[in-house]
Design a protein around this motif. Structure first.
Motif, short mmCIF file in Angstrom:
data_model
loop_
_atom_site.label_atom_id
_atom_site.label_comp_id
_atom_site.label_asym_id
_atom_site.label_seq_id
_atom_site.Cartn_x
_atom_site.Cartn_y
_atom_site.Cartn_z
N VAL A 28 0.85 -1.21 0.00
CA VAL A 28 0.00 0.00 0.00
C VAL A 28 0.88 1.25 0.00
CG1 VAL A 28 -1.75 1.30 1.29
CG2 VAL A 28 -1.89 -1.20 1.15
N MET A 29 1.99 1.17 0.75
CA MET A 29 2.91 2.31 0.79
C MET A 29 3.52 2.57 -0.59
SD MET A 29 6.45 2.68 2.85
CE MET A 29 7.28 1.91 1.48
N TRP A 30 4.00 1.50 -1.23
CA TRP A 30 4.63 1.69 -2.55
C TRP A 30 3.59 2.13 -3.58
CZ3 TRP A 30 9.58 2.31 -3.64
CH2 TRP A 30 10.52 1.87 -2.70
N GLN A 31 2.35 1.68 -3.42
CA GLN A 31 1.31 2.11 -4.37
C GLN A 31 1.06 3.61 -4.28
OE1 GLN A 31 -1.67 -0.67 -2.98
NE2 GLN A 31 -1.61 -1.82 -4.91
N ASN A 32 1.32 4.16 -3.12
CA ASN A 32 1.04 5.58 -2.89
C ASN A 32 2.30 6.38 -2.57
OD1 ASN A 32 -2.07 5.66 -2.83
ND2 ASN A 32 -1.56 3.92 -1.54
N ILE A 33 3.44 5.87 -3.03
CA ILE A 33 4.72 6.41 -2.56
C ILE A 33 4.91 7.87 -2.94
CG2 ILE A 33 6.06 5.56 -4.55
CD1 ILE A 33 7.26 5.43 -0.91
N ARG A 34 4.41 8.26 -4.11
CA ARG A 34 4.61 9.66 -4.51
C ARG A 34 3.82 10.62 -3.61
NH1 ARG A 34 2.57 12.22 -10.23
NH2 ARG A 34 3.41 14.30 -9.97
N ALA A 35 2.55 10.29 -3.39
CA ALA A 35 1.73 11.17 -2.54
C ALA A 35 2.21 11.12 -1.09
CB ALA A 35 0.26 10.77 -2.63
N LEU A 36 2.62 9.93 -0.64
CA LEU A 36 3.11 9.80 0.75
C LEU A 36 4.38 10.64 0.94
CD1 LEU A 36 3.10 8.38 3.58
CD2 LEU A 36 4.56 6.62 2.52
N THR A 37 5.30 10.52 -0.03
CA THR A 37 6.55 11.27 0.07
C THR A 37 6.27 12.77 0.10
OG1 THR A 37 7.79 9.53 -1.04
CG2 THR A 37 8.74 11.72 -1.14
N TRP A 38 5.35 13.20 -0.74
CA TRP A 38 4.98 14.63 -0.78
C TRP A 38 4.37 15.05 0.56
CZ3 TRP A 38 5.66 17.90 -5.09
CH2 TRP A 38 5.09 19.17 -4.96
N MET A 39 3.50 14.19 1.09
CA MET A 39 2.82 14.48 2.36
C MET A 39 3.84 14.62 3.50
SD MET A 39 -0.18 12.13 4.07
CE MET A 39 -1.51 12.66 2.98
N LEU A 40 4.78 13.68 3.56
CA LEU A 40 5.77 13.72 4.64
C LEU A 40 6.71 14.92 4.49
CD1 LEU A 40 6.63 9.91 4.79
CD2 LEU A 40 5.25 11.19 6.44
N ALA A 41 7.01 15.28 3.24
CA ALA A 41 7.89 16.43 3.01
C ALA A 41 7.26 17.72 3.52
CB ALA A 41 8.25 16.54 1.53
N ARG A 42 5.94 17.75 3.62
CA ARG A 42 5.26 18.95 4.14
C ARG A 42 5.60 19.20 5.61
NH1 ARG A 42 5.11 18.69 -0.32
NH2 ARG A 42 6.61 20.32 0.00
N MET A 43 6.17 18.20 6.29
CA MET A 43 6.60 18.41 7.69
C MET A 43 7.58 19.57 7.78
SD MET A 43 7.22 14.59 9.23
CE MET A 43 5.85 13.46 9.51
N ARG A 44 8.29 19.81 6.65
CA ARG A 44 9.31 20.88 6.64
C ARG A 44 8.66 22.26 6.57
NH1 ARG A 44 11.91 16.84 2.54
NH2 ARG A 44 12.75 15.42 4.09
N GLU A 45 7.35 22.29 6.37
CA GLU A 45 6.64 23.57 6.28
C GLU A 45 5.81 23.85 7.53
OE1 GLU A 45 4.42 23.20 2.63
OE2 GLU A 45 6.24 22.68 1.54
N VAL A 46 5.87 22.95 8.50
CA VAL A 46 5.11 23.19 9.74
C VAL A 46 5.71 24.41 10.42
CG1 VAL A 46 4.57 22.25 12.02
CG2 VAL A 46 4.49 20.78 10.00
N PRO A 47 4.85 25.36 10.80
CA PRO A 47 5.37 26.58 11.43
C PRO A 47 6.12 26.26 12.72
CG PRO A 47 3.04 26.82 10.87
CD PRO A 47 3.39 25.39 10.66
#
Lengths: 140, 287
Positions: free
Chosen positions: A109-128
């Motif tokens: 399931v993770m690999w099926q959604n790896i692009r969206a998951l990676t993008w979602m996790l990268a948003r952690m860098r934008e948390v105020p």
């Protein structure tokens, strides 16, 4: 420094749900996954690329598809605005050469959604930063 | 009004190898010492577009980048649908030399990245009399951990998964447009091709017992970026320490795809290497 407490998780949820790209690339990303920062674990419920709910009220009956578990220090480095080498990506941290993050469960399931998951996790860098996060109500 | 063209031209050449004639696509620009560029696993020669088009490079070098069979515009051999593709060191190294022979290149410099870097070790060992110098980018003697089934699993979108699996190999300092361009290349490999290449990269390529067999007659320049988690600077340095005639260059603020993720930063490290190769050319008395 990211706290990974309830307020911080809610702030990340807000960043994710305000991200215009995720609504496109995450259209088919619907699952419940577990994310562990050291001992502290949350279940993240994703529906069509949006985080519908985050809970830390977990029991053996709480279902999830896959899990990403790493020491807090790994996630702290990952969530930096400019992450250091070997910590800029979950697959980098999980790669057998490094073992700084553990991928568990139904990783298909993770690999099926790896692009969206990676993008979602990268948003952690934008948390105020902490002060801003503190002002927000906790929902977890 | 005239259109803006790049100085690159593309051609098809038939490369005889193993009783078969492979139809191979390549791009080239410039004149001078042949500089053959090898793409990384699962993608194609577009990765080298910046170096092909760079006048500082192509004024002294005939820069050539080709697509391996099954990659880019080089079609697979007849009957591919009945085989599992697994790249081997033998086929890869011999095919690179067969391509150079087909183009009648005299003692080319070979520059490759990732699997194209790792193959430089095999070229140094087996073909030292036929190459001028080797530039092994993101290379080491053993790079395990990438031969994984999800990259070809029919329940997983191959383009998205292969491309995203390598996205984190690039440095956050590299321009976002170039990083996504590299992602785009990776999204376009044929089914199983990336994994098949990784059979060489992570399985068949194990040079640990062979490092000290390289004579050192051909200069080898190892170049690795600090954000490369597949072949870390330490892995490259440990290999270079054992390979005679080699130099190890560690590149800051760059990852596994220097030529396409950040051509400007890469150029700062590459030009001194090319200068050394040119200088050696000017002093051919070194016997």
């Amino acid at each position: 420094m990211a706290e990974f407490d309830s307020r911080w998780m809610n702030a990340w949820q807000d960043v994710v749900n305000n991200d215009a790209t995720l609504s496109l690339i995450g259209r088919y990303f619907t699952t419940d996954f577990l994310i562990g920062f050291g001992e502290k674990e949350y279940r993240v419920s994703v529906r069509e690329g949006r985080i519908e709910r985050i809970t830390d009220n977990l029991s053996i009956e709480t279902p999830w598809s896959f899990a990403l578990r790493a020491p807090r220090e790994s996630w702290e480095r990952f969530a930096q605005k400019v992450p250091p080498p070997m910590y800029n990506d979950v697959w980098a941290m999980a790669h057998p050469l490094h073992g700084r993050l553990k991928m568990d469960g139904d990783v298909k399931v993770m690999w099926q959604n790896i692009r969206a998951l990676t993008w979602m996790l990268a948003r952690m860098r934008e948390v105020p930063d902490h002060a801003v996060v503190e002002e927000r109500a906790t929902r977890v | 009004m005239s259109a803006t063209h790049e100085p690159i031209t593309g051609k098809y050449v038939y490369v005889p190898y193993g009783g078969y004639e492979y139809r191979v696509f390549y791009e080239e620009a410039g004149e001078g010492i042949p500089l053959v560029c090898l793409h990384t696993a699962g993608t194609d020669s577009r990765e080298w577009r910046h170096q092909l088009a760079d006048p500082d490079i192509n004024k002294n070098f005939r820069v050539i980048a080709f697509d391996l069979p099954r990659h880019g515009k080089s079609i697979p051999p007849v009957g591919f649908e009945r085989e599992e593709y697994r790249l081997t060191a033998k086929f890869y190294s011999e095919f690179v030399m067969a391509f150079c022979e087909a183009l009648e290149l005299e003692k080319p410099v070979i520059m490759g990245s990732s699997m194209g870097g790792n193959i430089c070790l095999h070229l140094a060992l087996n073909f030292e009399e036929r190459v001028r110098a080797l530039i092994a980018i993101e290379a080491c003697d053993y790079s395990p951990g990438w031969y994984i089934s999800w990259l070809e699993h029919p329940h997983v979108h191959g383009g998205e998964a292969c491309a995203t699996s390598v996205f984190g190999l690039m440095a956050p300092q590299s321009p976002e447009d170039y990083r996504w361009e590299t992602w785009w290349y990776y999204s376009q490999g044929g089914p199983g091709v990336f994994k098949g290449d990784l059979h060489f990269y992570s399985v068949d390529h194990d040079f640990r017992e062979l490092n000290d067999k390289i004579t050192g007659n051909v200069p080898i320049y190892f170049m690795t970026g600090v954000y490369d988690f597949a072949c870390t600077p330490e892995m490259t340095q440990q290999t270079a320490d054992k390979v005679k005639g080699s130099e190890c260059i560690i590149m800051e603020e760059i990852g596994h795809f220097p030529m396409c993720e950040n051509p400007e930063t890469f150029k700062k490290y590459l030009m001194p290497v090319l200068e050394k190769i040119l200088a050696a050319e000017r002093e051919p008395t070194k016997a």
